[in-house]
Design a protein around this motif. Structure first.
Motif, PDB file in Angstrom:
ATOM      1  N   GLN A   1       0.813  -1.216   0.000  1.00 53.92           N
ATOM      2  CA  GLN A   1       0.000   0.000   0.000  1.00 53.92           C
ATOM      3  C   GLN A   1       0.851   1.273   0.000  1.00 53.92           C
ATOM      4  OE1 GLN A   1      -3.483   0.532   0.035  1.00 53.92           O
ATOM      5  NE2 GLN A   1      -3.580  -1.617  -0.556  1.00 53.92           N
ATOM      6  N   VAL A   2       2.072   1.172   0.498  1.00 50.48           N
ATOM      7  CA  VAL A   2       2.891   2.381   0.664  1.00 50.48           C
ATOM      8  C   VAL A   2       4.158   2.368  -0.183  1.00 50.48           C
ATOM      9  CG1 VAL A   2       2.028   2.660   3.012  1.00 50.48           C
ATOM     10  CG2 VAL A   2       4.185   1.459   2.648  1.00 50.48           C
TER      11      VAL A   2
ATOM     12  N   ASP B   1       4.823   5.281  -2.636  1.00 54.62           N
ATOM     13  CA  ASP B   1       5.075   6.552  -1.960  1.00 54.62           C
ATOM     14  C   ASP B   1       6.465   6.594  -1.346  1.00 54.62           C
ATOM     15  OD1 ASP B   1       2.603   7.506  -2.614  1.00 54.62           O
ATOM     16  OD2 ASP B   1       1.687   7.143  -0.652  1.00 54.62           O
TER      17      ASP B   1
ATOM     18  N   THR C   1       6.261  11.184   4.812  1.00 53.61           N
ATOM     19  CA  THR C   1       5.564  10.248   3.920  1.00 53.61           C
ATOM     20  C   THR C   1       5.013   9.065   4.713  1.00 53.61           C
ATOM     21  OG1 THR C   1       6.950  10.873   2.045  1.00 53.61           O
ATOM     22  CG2 THR C   1       5.812   8.756   1.906  1.00 53.61           C
TER      23      THR C   1
ATOM     24  N   LYS D   1       2.108  10.181   7.021  1.00 55.58           N
ATOM     25  CA  LYS D   1       0.876  10.407   6.265  1.00 55.58           C
ATOM     26  C   LYS D   1       0.180   9.091   5.956  1.00 55.58           C
ATOM     27  CE  LYS D   1      -0.775  12.737   2.075  1.00 55.58           C
ATOM     28  NZ  LYS D   1      -0.359  13.548   0.890  1.00 55.58           N
ATOM     29  N   ASN D   2       0.946   8.075   5.590  1.00 52.71           N
ATOM     30  CA  ASN D   2       0.358   6.770   5.284  1.00 52.71           C
ATOM     31  C   ASN D   2      -0.127   6.060   6.540  1.00 52.71           C
ATOM     32  OD1 ASN D   2       0.582   5.823   2.270  1.00 52.71           O
ATOM     33  ND2 ASN D   2       2.443   7.014   2.658  1.00 52.71           N
TER      34      ASN D   2
ATOM     35  N   ARG E   1      -1.430   7.578   9.133  1.00 53.81           N
ATOM     36  CA  ARG E   1      -2.725   8.198   9.436  1.00 53.81           C
ATOM     37  C   ARG E   1      -3.812   7.700   8.483  1.00 53.81           C
ATOM     38  NH1 ARG E   1       0.766  12.728   9.688  1.00 53.81           N
ATOM     39  NH2 ARG E   1      -0.059  13.541   7.708  1.00 53.81           N
ATOM     40  N   ARG E   2      -3.437   7.485   7.246  1.00 57.03           N
ATOM     41  CA  ARG E   2      -4.421   7.028   6.255  1.00 57.03           C
ATOM     42  C   ARG E   2      -4.864   5.602   6.538  1.00 57.03           C
ATOM     43  NH1 ARG E   2      -3.771   4.150   1.429  1.00 57.03           N
ATOM     44  NH2 ARG E   2      -1.498   4.318   1.564  1.00 57.03           N
ATOM     45  N   LEU E   3      -3.928   4.693   6.744  1.00 55.75           N
ATOM     46  CA  LEU E   3      -4.272   3.275   6.889  1.00 55.75           C
ATOM     47  C   LEU E   3      -4.831   2.958   8.275  1.00 55.75           C
ATOM     48  CD1 LEU E   3      -1.276   1.666   4.983  1.00 55.75           C
ATOM     49  CD2 LEU E   3      -3.630   1.928   4.197  1.00 55.75           C
TER      50      LEU E   3
ATOM     51  N   ASP F   1      -8.427   3.500   8.071  1.00 55.25           N
ATOM     52  CA  ASP F   1      -9.118   2.792   6.983  1.00 55.25           C
ATOM     53  C   ASP F   1      -9.664   1.474   7.539  1.00 55.25           C
ATOM     54  OD1 ASP F   1      -9.914   1.396   4.762  1.00 55.25           O
ATOM     55  OD2 ASP F   1      -8.134   1.830   3.573  1.00 55.25           O
TER      56      ASP F   1
ATOM     57  N   GLN G   1      -7.447  -1.471   9.044  1.00 49.69           N
ATOM     58  CA  GLN G   1      -7.238  -1.086  10.436  1.00 49.69           C
ATOM     59  C   GLN G   1      -6.783  -2.255  11.298  1.00 49.69           C
ATOM     60  OE1 GLN G   1     -10.707   0.563  12.396  1.00 49.69           O
ATOM     61  NE2 GLN G   1      -9.426   1.933  13.601  1.00 49.69           N
TER      62      GLN G   1
ATOM     63  N   LYS H   1       1.663  15.088  12.669  1.00 48.96           N
ATOM     64  CA  LYS H   1       2.308  16.109  11.826  1.00 48.96           C
ATOM     65  C   LYS H   1       3.216  17.017  12.650  1.00 48.96           C
ATOM     66  CE  LYS H   1      -1.328  16.604   8.306  1.00 48.96           C
ATOM     67  NZ  LYS H   1      -2.296  17.569   7.713  1.00 48.96           N
TER      68      LYS H   1
END
Length: 683
Positions: free
Chosen positions: A442-443, A446, A472, A475-476, A478-480, A483, A487, A507
């Motif tokens: 998934q990452v 990036d 980077t 950020k991923n 926090r995204r995953l 999700d 999760q 951040k």
């Protein structure tokens, strides 16, 4: 008396009662106001059209011109030529300027207005009035809802033909002794008992609230210590954009243009599409320290100062004019440095209390020991206090800062620490994704893009690389983590380090580390460094140390960084009786027992849970290594530096006996290939 924009019939009625026989002329756009006014004051000349009234009174003057136009209403296009170039011209501005030639030379203009008259448009409306011979001499603040036609905070501005050196200001609300206030106004006399009834101040006045806060500061400090920011710094507006480099000046603070967020000594990292506006204040290093000013303006009293100087009731906006007039206590540089150090100590104690609170509820039966630790911590230097709680790879680097006295060496030690912190943070976050193949896929794309142009990610390390990779990864995370599809897998991959990963993905953490990167870049430019510059860097980095400690909080409290060699496997459990806990600056590691369901690799760092009977694990990727060096039996910590020709170079920030080693590391080579999206090497 002339009232060309009457929004209430009451003022004219009061004058008619107080001054029988006065000539009263008024216009009201609202027929209801006109009708009630005509009933209350039948002797007055009432009409419905202000423009027709101005035409009808051409060449006439009045002892008093009363203005109470609707607040906040935009001026019509036909009225704009009569106004200066304002960003948001209002009907009230037009009404004031249109009425100036109706006032008799010895008369007064009494103008009910919004508070932005005193600071809006950089004073253009007041300047336009002065050019035509009418000067602001008094400003009476009106409490919300006290004026009959508005619930907004407002003021009564008094204009006269004769300018005054100082401005008379007062406060009008339901408790005000109005007769005393008016008597003081006419005599231009300050009230020595109750300053709400009259005060003489300079022309930097912006609002009653600002004045009150500044008086509170004046009561707490000597008057000569209250200094306007504009006198100790150069102010300018800055707009940050994601695709535009911005190099901040030395000894500067950055104030959010919108809202009451913290003032910082370095601009935030901005990733949005539109620009982010803030105000830059480059301070005179002979008078003010950036860390002191930033902390003061971020304190409750500092936020009040900014808020009362702002515009906008829902979302406060601070502009250059507002910030320029903010007055702050500015003691000597020595006193400022002492305040910075005290603030750092308090912040460190707050973080210590948070850690001890976590300990208390993890082991409530040892409450007495927690109290003893708190009492002991209060006597310790804040950095030493934090040293004892952080993993050895970081503590070993920070220990040099504690041990050294030379300012230049201390600056370098702190820069090394923050770079090591960035690299360690990357290693932790990258370890989570490497623990699960699906998450890694998934990452991966990036991560590859985080490398500088023309290089692979792990060709050569520097602070900039860790900053790009860290943001980077964060950020991923926090995204995953949010999700639903991923999760559960993410939580399993995080193992015992969930709290640590959450803090490292914030951040703010990476924005703080980026401030240290800027100091590193400034030092690398070469040239002669003055003692003042060195002192400024050291003070800024020490303040940053406290900020980073607070940002991490209890991140290291629930986990231990461990090394394990020999163990045994029985009933599905791996037991390591002599695992080593890597905590604090000592290279002699405490031994403890840990049980896991996954094997721990010898010579590889692993996070385990501190208190679980059977611990989940998080294997740390080999960007950080701890153990005996090739030429010494002493434990040392090494951070990845470069990868060339099959040799992996690692650097130590604390072990002078062997500061750099080269190894053949298949695990790191595999990681580099995975990040680049290359196939695994053949077995």
């Amino acid at each position: 008396m002339l009232d060309p924009y009457a929004t209430s019939p009451l003022p004219l009625a009061a004058v008619a009662e107080a001054v029988p026989g006065a000539r009263l002329v008024a216009a009201a756009a609202d027929p209801a106001v006109r009708d009630i006014g005509a009933a209350l004051t039948p002797s007055a000349d009432w009409s419905l059209d202000p423009e027709a009234l101005f035409e009808r009174t051409q060449g006439q003057t009045f002892d008093v011109v009363l203005l109470s136009p609707p607040l906040g209403m935009r001026a019509r296009p036909a009225q704009l030529p009569a106004l200066p170039a304002l960003s948001r011209p209002e009907l009230a501005d037009y009404a004031l300027l249109r009425s100036l030639d109706r006032a008799a030379p010895g008369g007064r203009i009494i103008y009910h207005c919004a508070d932005n008259l005193f600071w809006g448009g950089e004073g253009q409306v007041l300047a336009a009035c002065a050019e035509r011979g009418w000067h602001l001499t008094a400003a009476i603040s009106v409490d919300r809802g006290f004026w009959p036609t508005t619930s907004l905070q407002s003021s009564i501005a008094v204009f006269e033909a004769q300018p005054t050196e100082q401005l008379f200001v007062a406060r009008l609300d339901e408790r005000t002794a109005t007769a005393a206030l008016v008597a003081n106004l006419l005599a231009r006399r300050p009230d020595t008992v109750n300053f709400h009834l009259g005060l003489l101040t300079d022309r930097s006045y912006r609002s009653w609230q600002t004045l009150v806060v500044q008086r509170e500061l004046a009561d707490a400090f000597r008057a000569d210590e209250l200094i306007a920011l504009a006198t100790v710094g150069r102010l300018r507006a800055v707009t940050l954009r994601a695709n535009r480099d911005y190099e901040p000046p030395d000894n500067a603070v950055f104030v959010p243009g919108i809202g009451m967020g913290d003032v910082t000594t370095y601009p935030p990292t901005y990733e949005g599409r539109s620009g982010y506006r803030l105000l830059e204040v480059q301070l005179d290093p002979d008078r003010a320290r950036a860390e002191y000013v930033a902390a003061l303006l971020s304190s409750p009293i500092g936020k009040r100062l900014r808020e009362v100087s702002s515009r906008g009731s829902t979302l406060p906006h601070v502009d250059l004019a507002a910030l320029s007039s903010v007055r702050i206590p500015l003691p000597s540089l020595i006193a400022q440095q002492e305040a910075i150090a005290a603030a750092g100590h308090l912040a460190s104690m707050e973080a210590t209390v948070e850690r001890l609170r976590s300990d208390l509820w993890r082991r409530p039966e040892k409450a007495k020991r927690v109290v003893e630790q708190l009492e002991q911590a209060a006597r310790l230097d804040p950095v030493r206090r934090w040293l004892e709680s952080m993993p050895y790879p970081l503590a070993s680097v920070l220990q040099r800062y504690v041990a050294l006295r030379d300012p230049e060496a201390r600056v370098q030690s702190l820069v090394n620490f923050f770079e090591a912190m960035a690299q360690f943070g990357c290693a932790v976050l990258l370890s989570v994704f490497r623990a699960d193949d699906v998450l890694f896929q998934q990452v991966q794309a990036d991560l590859a893009k985080a490398a500088p142009p023309g290089r692979q990610l792990f060709d050569r390390a520097d602070f900039g690389l860790w900053r790009n990779l860290g943001t980077t990864l964060a950020k991923n995370v926090r995204r995953l983590a949010g999700d639903k599809e991923h999760q559960e897998a993410f939580e399993a991959a995080s193992g015992p380090a969930g709290v640590l990963i959450e803090r490292l993905a914030d951040k703010r953490f990476w924005a703080l580390l980026d401030r240290a990167r800027v100091v590193r870049n400034q030092r690398s430019h070469g040239g002669v460094v003055s003692p003042e510059q060195l002192s400024g860097w050291l003070s800024g980095l020490e303040s940053l140390l406290s900020d980073v400690e607070q940002a991490l909080g209890t991140a290291f409290e629930d986990v231990d960084l461990a090394l394990a060699a020999e163990g045994r496997y029985r009933h599905g459990l791996y037991t390591y009786h002599q695992a080593e806990r890597l905590r604090g600056p000592s290279a002699i590691f405490q031994q403890f027992e840990v049980q896991t369901r996954q094997p721990l690799e010898s010579d590889h760092l692993t996070f385990v849970s501190r208190d679980a009977a059977v611990s989940p694990v998080l294997h740390l990727v080999p960007l950080v290594r701890v153990g005996p060096t090739p030429r010494s039996a002493n434990n040392a910590c090494y951070f990845f530096e470069s990868r060339q020709g099959g040799a992996i170079s690692y650097v130590s920030y604390h072990f002078e006996g062997e500061p750099r080693v080269e190894l053949h590391d298949d695990d790191l080579e595999d990681l580099a290939r995975q990040v680049a999206g290359q196939p695994d090497a053949p077995a």
